[in-house]
Design a protein around this motif. Structure first.
Motif, mmCIF file in Angstrom:
data_model
loop_
_atom_site.group_PDB
_atom_site.id
_atom_site.type_symbol
_atom_site.label_atom_id
_atom_site.label_comp_id
_atom_site.label_asym_id
_atom_site.label_seq_id
_atom_site.Cartn_x
_atom_site.Cartn_y
_atom_site.Cartn_z
ATOM 1 N N HIS A 101 0.869 -1.333 0.317
ATOM 2 C CA HIS A 101 -0.094 -0.397 0.055
ATOM 3 C C HIS A 101 1.321 0.960 0.362
ATOM 4 C CE1 HIS A 101 -2.905 -2.671 1.618
ATOM 5 N NE2 HIS A 101 -3.739 -2.207 0.884
ATOM 6 N N ARG A 102 0.554 1.920 -0.888
ATOM 7 C CA ARG A 102 1.021 3.303 -0.779
ATOM 8 C C ARG A 102 -0.493 4.513 -1.164
ATOM 9 N NH1 ARG A 102 4.423 0.224 -0.491
ATOM 10 N NH2 ARG A 102 6.435 -0.567 -2.305
ATOM 11 N N PRO A 103 0.706 5.579 -0.788
ATOM 12 C CA PRO A 103 1.610 6.148 0.134
ATOM 13 C C PRO A 103 2.576 5.681 1.924
ATOM 14 C CG PRO A 103 0.072 8.035 0.580
ATOM 15 C CD PRO A 103 -0.190 6.980 -0.370
ATOM 16 N N VAL A 104 3.592 5.464 2.132
ATOM 17 C CA VAL A 104 3.720 4.722 2.959
ATOM 18 C C VAL A 104 3.345 6.126 3.940
ATOM 19 C CG1 VAL A 104 5.799 4.605 4.102
ATOM 20 C CG2 VAL A 104 5.766 3.631 1.963
ATOM 21 N N GLN A 114 12.146 2.028 15.547
ATOM 22 C CA GLN A 114 11.235 0.998 16.030
ATOM 23 C C GLN A 114 10.152 0.696 14.984
ATOM 24 O OE1 GLN A 114 8.953 2.875 19.734
ATOM 25 N NE2 GLN A 114 8.363 0.862 19.647
ATOM 26 N N ILE A 115 10.311 1.188 13.553
ATOM 27 C CA ILE A 115 9.453 1.068 12.254
ATOM 28 C C ILE A 115 10.816 0.428 11.271
ATOM 29 C CG2 ILE A 115 8.292 1.732 9.862
ATOM 30 C CD1 ILE A 115 6.617 1.468 13.094
ATOM 31 N N LYS A 116 10.400 -0.544 10.675
ATOM 32 C CA LYS A 116 11.517 -1.231 9.464
ATOM 33 C C LYS A 116 10.435 -1.364 8.320
ATOM 34 C CE LYS A 116 14.303 -1.138 13.163
ATOM 35 N NZ LYS A 116 15.759 -0.176 13.155
ATOM 36 N N LEU A 117 10.847 -1.027 7.111
ATOM 37 C CA LEU A 117 9.666 -0.979 5.988
ATOM 38 C C LEU A 117 10.775 -1.971 5.007
ATOM 39 C CD1 LEU A 117 8.605 2.924 5.824
ATOM 40 C CD2 LEU A 117 7.458 1.203 6.698
ATOM 41 N N LEU A 118 10.194 -3.152 5.211
ATOM 42 C CA LEU A 118 10.412 -3.461 4.050
ATOM 43 C C LEU A 118 10.501 -3.345 2.227
ATOM 44 C CD1 LEU A 118 10.441 -7.121 5.606
ATOM 45 C CD2 LEU A 118 11.653 -5.880 6.281
ATOM 46 N N ILE A 119 10.458 -2.412 1.992
ATOM 47 C CA ILE A 119 9.676 -1.804 1.095
ATOM 48 C C ILE A 119 11.035 -1.320 0.183
ATOM 49 C CG2 ILE A 119 8.454 0.055 0.376
ATOM 50 C CD1 ILE A 119 7.000 -0.052 3.161
ATOM 51 N N LYS A 120 10.408 -1.814 -1.369
ATOM 52 C CA LYS A 120 11.841 -1.219 -2.555
ATOM 53 C C LYS A 120 11.691 0.025 -3.113
ATOM 54 C CE LYS A 120 12.640 -4.231 -6.172
ATOM 55 N NZ LYS A 120 13.706 -5.129 -5.671
ATOM 56 N N GLN A 121 12.739 0.767 -2.283
ATOM 57 C CA GLN A 121 12.850 2.517 -2.815
ATOM 58 C C GLN A 121 13.011 2.488 -3.786
ATOM 59 O OE1 GLN A 121 15.123 4.497 -0.164
ATOM 60 N NE2 GLN A 121 15.891 2.681 1.279
ATOM 61 N N GLY A 182 2.518 -0.652 -4.900
ATOM 62 C CA GLY A 182 4.179 -0.923 -4.945
ATOM 63 C C GLY A 182 4.482 -2.310 -5.006
ATOM 64 N N THR A 183 5.237 -2.669 -5.350
ATOM 65 C CA THR A 183 6.307 -3.518 -5.730
ATOM 66 C C THR A 183 5.487 -5.243 -5.153
ATOM 67 O OG1 THR A 183 8.486 -2.994 -6.105
ATOM 68 C CG2 THR A 183 8.128 -5.309 -5.935
ATOM 69 N N VAL A 216 -4.128 -9.413 -12.258
ATOM 70 C CA VAL A 216 -5.534 -9.669 -11.647
ATOM 71 C C VAL A 216 -6.872 -8.643 -10.987
ATOM 72 C CG1 VAL A 216 -7.325 -11.725 -10.804
ATOM 73 C CG2 VAL A 216 -5.356 -12.722 -11.882
ATOM 74 N N HIS A 217 -5.786 -8.174 -10.144
ATOM 75 C CA HIS A 217 -6.877 -7.295 -9.134
ATOM 76 C C HIS A 217 -6.669 -5.702 -9.577
ATOM 77 C CE1 HIS A 217 -7.696 -10.871 -6.667
ATOM 78 N NE2 HIS A 217 -9.331 -10.411 -6.825
ATOM 79 N N ASP A 218 -6.228 -5.674 -10.352
ATOM 80 C CA ASP A 218 -6.004 -4.375 -11.305
ATOM 81 C C ASP A 218 -5.210 -3.249 -10.042
ATOM 82 O OD1 ASP A 218 -6.767 -2.834 -13.375
ATOM 83 O OD2 ASP A 218 -8.002 -1.655 -12.924
ATOM 84 N N LYS A 219 -4.058 -3.700 -9.409
ATOM 85 C CA LYS A 219 -3.748 -2.967 -8.126
ATOM 86 C C LYS A 219 -2.370 -1.968 -9.053
ATOM 87 C CE LYS A 219 -5.046 -5.447 -4.566
ATOM 88 N NZ LYS A 219 -4.446 -6.311 -3.455
ATOM 89 N N ILE A 220 -1.850 -2.811 -9.951
ATOM 90 C CA ILE A 220 -0.334 -1.849 -10.296
ATOM 91 C C ILE A 220 -0.582 -2.010 -12.291
ATOM 92 C CG2 ILE A 220 1.398 -3.022 -9.025
ATOM 93 C CD1 ILE A 220 1.883 -5.661 -11.296
ATOM 94 N N THR A 221 0.408 -0.881 -12.750
ATOM 95 C CA THR A 221 0.103 -0.571 -14.264
ATOM 96 C C THR A 221 0.409 -1.483 -14.927
ATOM 97 O OG1 THR A 221 2.266 0.400 -14.118
ATOM 98 C CG2 THR A 221 1.045 1.817 -13.560
#
Length: 542
Positions: A101-104, A114-121, A182-183, A216-221
C-alpha cells in the motif's frame, strides 16, 4: 525507516527470536506468508501466524500478542498509517512492515527505532524530505513521543510537523492524495530467499502468484506488471537450468514452471471454452455480452474461428487435440478482427507431475474464492487457512474446490453486471457513475467481500467514468460497503483518489463511516447517511 539490507537488518535480527506474523487477507500477502514460513521452517524460527482483515483486527491481534512478542512482521498492512500512534506499543516493540500500500506514512518512513520498512525504494515513492515536514525542537515538552530519540539528532528530539501550517498541509496533501500499490510482498520475500540462497521452485511459484494477484485485481500498471514479469522470468530460467540434470526432472512428483504468452480467458483450461469467454471480464466487456447484439457477435466470433459448438461447449480437457494445439493462435487471429488486440498476456504456467497444469491467474482466482467463500458459515480465519493450504501442491483437492468456487463467483459477477446495466442500476452522478446493490439482489452476500466487489468493476471497461459501488451488507447494523474504483484503461496509472474523497465527504457531512479496510477506497457507511454522503462526494469531485 527503509531497510537497505533485508538479510542483515531483517532476517538475521528475527532468526533467533519468536516472531508474530500479522498477515492481511489478500492473495499476495498469503504468498508472501508461505515464502516466509518456508524460510522460518528452514532455520527453525518460532512464529505465530495471525490473519487480520482490517485495522480493528490488527489492533486486537497486537493487544493479544504484545506481552509474548517483541518482534512483529506485518504483511500488506501497516505502512499507510502512523502505526505507533495507532497501536501505542512499548518502546522495545519492533515492527517489520512489508506492505504494497502506498503512500507510506511519513512518520513510519522517518522513525528509525521501531519501524522497519521492507519496501523497494526504487518504486516511485516520492516521500517528502525530512526537513520539509519535521523540525527539531529544543523544548522537549512539545515532543510527540512517536519519533525516535535518535542519538544522531544534534538539536534535541524530533517533533512531528505542525499540521496548522498551510505549506505543510499542501506538501502532505500532494503526497497522500492518491492511493496506489508498489512491488508485490511475495516478490520481496522471494528476493530475501534468493539472497539467502534458500529459494526453491515452490517459493518462486508463490512469488509469481503474488505478482499475478496484483494484475488480476488491477492494482498495478501494465508497465509495472511487464517489468516484474521479466524479473520473474530470469529466476524461472535460472531454476529450470539448474534442474536440467536432476534425476527427478521427469518424475511424477516434479514441478515445472514455464513462461507463457497465454489467453486472457479466465480458468479456460478447467472449464469449457464457451463458459470462459462468457465469464471473463476482458471478453464479456469487449463483446458487451449483456446485449443481444453482443451475444450475436460472440456467435460470429466462434464461427470465424471455425470451432464447432460441440467442441467449445465441452470441458477443455476433452476437446480434440488437433483443435487444442493451435487454439491460442486461432483465438488471437479472430480476436484482432473484433478489436481485442490484447487477448494474450505474458504469464506463467506450472505442471505438477504429468497431469495437473495451472496458470498463475487460475491460482489467484481459486485462492481468492476460498479466501472470500460465503458457502458455509465459516470464520474469516478458517477461510484464510483453507486459502493458504490451497497454495501447497500437496493440497490439490483444495485447489480444485477453489476453482469450482471461482467459477460460481465469476458467473455471479457477470450476471450481476448484466442485471445492473440492463435495469439501469448504474446511474450517472456527474463526476462519477454509481451503482447500488440492494438487499435481495442475488449473491449480494458474495459482494460484501472486497476482492469480489472490486471485480464487479467490469462496466468500467465500457466507460470512461469512475465508478462507486454500494452494497448493503448488514441489515442488522444497517450499513453498506462503499468501494471507489478509478477509470479503467490500459494506460491508467492505477492511482485511486476515492480514499481521500471518502474521508473529506465523511468529515464535511458528519456521516457515520468505518474506515477499517487496509485499502482506503473501501469503507463501511450507515445506510441512512448514504444520500448526504453521496451529495458531498458529488460536490467534492465536480
Amino acid at each position: 525507516m527503509f531497510i537497505s539490507d533485508i538479510r542483515k537488518e531483517f532476517y538475521e535480527v528475527v532468526a533467533n527470536q519468536r516472531v508474530a506474523l500479522l498477515v492481511s487477507s489478500d492473495i499476495d500477502a498469503l504468498c508472501a506468508c508461505k515464502i516466509l514460513q518456508a524460510l522460518f521452517h528452514c532455520d527453525q524460527v518460532q512464529y505465530t501466524l495471525v490473519p487480520v482483515t482490517g485495522w480493528q483486527d490488527l489492533g486486537t491481534a497486537f493487544l493479544e500478542h504484545k506481552e509474548q512478542f517483541r518482534y512483529f512482521v506485518l504483511i500488506n498492512c501497516g505502512a499507510n498509517v502512523d502505526l505507533l500512534e495507532m497501536l501505542q506499543p512499548d518502546d522495545d516493540s519492533i515492527f517489520f512492515i512489508c506492505d504494497t500500500h502506498r503512500p507510506v506514512d511519513v512518520v513510519n518512513v522517518y522513525n528509525d527505532t521501531q519501524i522497519k520498512l521492507l519496501i523497494k525504494q526504487d518504486d516511485d515513492l516520492g516521500v517528502p524530505s525530512y526537513d520539509d515536514i519535521f523540525r527539531d525542537e529544543e523544548d522537549e515538552g512539545h515532543d510527540s513521543g512517536n519519533e525516535s530519540d535518535g542519538g544522531s539528532e544534534p538539536s534535541g528530539k524530533r517533533r512531528r510537523f505542525d499540521e496548522d501550517m498551510w505549506e505543510l498541509r499542501e506538501i502532505l496533501f500532494d503526497y497522500e492524495q492518491y492511493e496506489y500499490h508498489g512491488t508485490s510482498a511475495a516478490m520481496m520475500f522471494f528476493e530475501l530467499a534468493w539472497v539467502l540462497t534458500k529459494d526453491t521452485k515452490d517459493m518462486l511459484w508463490w512469488a509469481i502468484i503474488g505478482l499475478t494477484d496484483q494484475w488480476v485485481h488491477d492494482k498495478i500498471t501494465h508497465m509495472k506488471y511487464v517489468t516484474d514479469i521479466a524479473t520473474m522470468q530470469r529466476h524461472v530460467s535460472r531454476h529450470n537450468h539448474r534442474n536440467e540434470d536432476e534425476e527427478n526432472s521427469l518424475s511424477i512428483d516434479c514441478m515445472r514452471i514455464s513462461f507463457e504468452y497465454d489467453l486472457r480467458l479466465t480458468l479456460y483450461q478447467h472449464w469449457t471454452l464457451y463458459e470462459s469467454i462468457c465469464n471473463s471480464c476482458y471478453t464479456s466487456c469487449s463483446f458487451k455480452l449483456w446485449t443481444l447484439n453482443g451475444q450475436k457477435k460472440l456467435q460470429e466470433f466462434l464461427a470465424d474461428m471455425g470451432l464447432p459448438l460441440k467442441q467449445v461447449r465441452q470441458k477443455f480437457n476433452s476437446m480434440d487435440m488437433t483443435i487444442k494445439e493451435n487454439l491460442r493462435d486461432v483465438i488471437e487471429e479472430a480476436s484482432n478482427k473484433y478489436g481485442m488486440k490484447d487477448i494474450r498476456i505474458q504469464t506463467f504456467g506450472v505442471h505438477f507431475g504429468f497431469k495437473n497444469r495451472f496458470l498463475a491467474s487460475d491460482m489467484v482466482h481459486a485462492t481468492a474464492a476460498l479466501l472470500e467463500s460465503t458457502e458455509k458459515d465459516e470464520s474469516d480465519s478458517d477461510n484464510f487457512i483453507k486459502a493458504l493450504d490451497s497454495l501447497s501442491r500437496s493440497n490439490l483437492d483444495r485447489l480444485h474446490s477453489g476453482i469450482e468456487l471461482a467459477k460460481k463467483k465469476l458467473i455471479a459477477i457477470q450476471q450481476t453486471v448484466a442485471s445492473c446495466i440492463c435495469t439501469n442500476l448504474i446511474l450517472s452522478q456527474g463526476p462519477f457513475l454509481y451503482c447500488y446493490l440492494m438487499e435481495g439482489t442475488p449473491d449480494v452476500k458474495l459482494f460484501s467481500k472486497p476482492m469480489a466487489l472490486t471485480l464487479l468493476k467490469s462496466p468500467c471497461h465500457c466507460s470512461v467514468h469512475s465508478l462507486t459501488h454500494g452494497v448493503l451488507v448488514d441489515v442488522e447494523k444497517g450499513t453498506v460497503i462503499v468501494v471507489g474504483i478509478t477509470p479503467e484503461s490500459e494506460t491508467s496509472d492505477k492511482k485511486n483518489f476515492f480514499g481521500r474523497a471518502f474521508e473529506k465527504a465523511s468529515e464535511s457531512t458528519s456521516s457515520r463511516t468505518l474506515h477499517d479496510n487496509f485499502d482506503t477506497s473501501i469503507i463501511e457507511l450507515k445506510t441512512e447517511d448514504r444520500s448526504k454522503f453521496l451529495d458531498a462526494l458529488i460536490t467534492l469531485l465536480s
